[in-house]
Design an enzyme around this catalytic site. Sequence first.
Site, mmCIF file in Angstrom:
data_model
loop_
_atom_site.group_PDB
_atom_site.id
_atom_site.type_symbol
_atom_site.label_atom_id
_atom_site.label_comp_id
_atom_site.label_asym_id
_atom_site.label_seq_id
_atom_site.Cartn_x
_atom_site.Cartn_y
_atom_site.Cartn_z
ATOM 1 N N GLY A 129 0.842 -1.192 0.000
ATOM 2 C CA GLY A 129 0.000 0.000 0.000
ATOM 3 C C GLY A 129 0.872 1.235 0.000
ATOM 4 N N GLN A 153 2.762 9.834 1.405
ATOM 5 C CA GLN A 153 4.089 9.214 1.455
ATOM 6 C C GLN A 153 4.972 9.621 0.279
ATOM 7 O OE1 GLN A 153 2.309 5.116 2.378
ATOM 8 N NE2 GLN A 153 4.312 5.086 3.406
ATOM 9 N N CYS A 209 6.432 0.027 7.428
ATOM 10 C CA CYS A 209 5.944 1.214 6.723
ATOM 11 C C CYS A 209 7.053 1.745 5.834
ATOM 12 C CB CYS A 209 5.516 2.278 7.727
ATOM 13 S SG CYS A 209 4.893 3.789 6.958
ATOM 14 N N LEU A 210 6.706 2.069 4.617
ATOM 15 C CA LEU A 210 7.693 2.610 3.678
ATOM 16 C C LEU A 210 8.208 3.979 4.113
ATOM 17 C CD1 LEU A 210 5.951 1.519 0.356
ATOM 18 C CD2 LEU A 210 7.918 0.438 1.480
ATOM 19 N N HIS A 236 -3.928 0.868 7.815
ATOM 20 C CA HIS A 236 -2.607 1.496 7.789
ATOM 21 C C HIS A 236 -2.602 2.695 6.836
ATOM 22 C CE1 HIS A 236 1.925 1.195 7.933
ATOM 23 N NE2 HIS A 236 1.748 1.919 6.846
ATOM 24 N N GLU A 237 -3.103 2.484 5.617
ATOM 25 C CA GLU A 237 -3.084 3.560 4.622
ATOM 26 C C GLU A 237 -4.052 4.681 4.987
ATOM 27 O OE1 GLU A 237 -0.608 3.570 2.695
ATOM 28 O OE2 GLU A 237 -0.082 1.491 3.066
ATOM 29 N N HIS A 283 -2.508 7.035 7.347
ATOM 30 C CA HIS A 283 -1.620 8.011 6.693
ATOM 31 C C HIS A 283 -2.392 9.245 6.266
ATOM 32 C CE1 HIS A 283 2.372 6.298 6.433
ATOM 33 N NE2 HIS A 283 1.898 5.141 5.975
#
Length: 195
Positions: free
Chosen positions: A46, A51, A106-107, A148-149, A152
Site C-alpha cells: 500500500g 508518502q 511502513c515505507l 494502515h493507509e 496516513h
Amino acid sequence: MAVRAIVISGDPVLHSPAAPVVEFDDELRLLVHDMFETMDAAPGVGLAATQVGVGLRIFTYNFQDDDDVTWRGVAINPELWITPVPAGVTQTDDEDEEDLDDEEGCLSFPGERFPLRRAESAILRAIDLDQKPFEIRADGWLARIFQHEFDHLDGTLYVDRLEHIYLKMARKVSRKRSWGQPGLSWLPGIDNLEG
C-alpha cells in the site's frame, strides 16, 4: 510516469491530515500511476499520497490473499469503518508465533517492523479514478492494509500507535537514523530500503 521518492517520518506532510481530492484530471491520473509504480518498486502492499509528498486523500493497494485473489486498486477520498479491537487486548512476549503476523512495517519508516494490533475487519468506501464509488469488506491483512493507509491520510504513522515498549524502540531507531525532520526521503530501486 516515474517512481517517486518516499518521504520519511518527520516530514510535515506525513503528520498532517490530507485534503480531499476535488480535481479528477490528467495530473491526478499521473499521480496515481506514479504511486502504483512507486509501491511496486519499493516493494509495498500500500502507499498513501502523503508518502510521496502529496497531501491528498488517496491510497493505492496491492495484496494477494490466501485464496490467490489479488486486490489491487486506488481509493480516493476513502471512508473506513472498523470493528474495534476489544479493550485490554495487547500483544505480549509469550503469545504464540502466529501472532507475529501482527507485525507491521511502513515505507515511511523503512527497514523496521513492530507488532501492532489492528481490527480484524474493515469496510472501505471510496471512489476510483473514474469517480465511481465502490465498497470493499475486508478481513485479515487486507483490512490491516486499509487501516494502515487510511491512518496516513489522517496524519498518523503506525509507529504513532505502538505500545510503550515498541514506541520507545521506534523513537530510538528514528534518533539513530536522524529521522524526524523535514525533507528526508528515499527512492525505491536506488536506495534499496525496505519497510
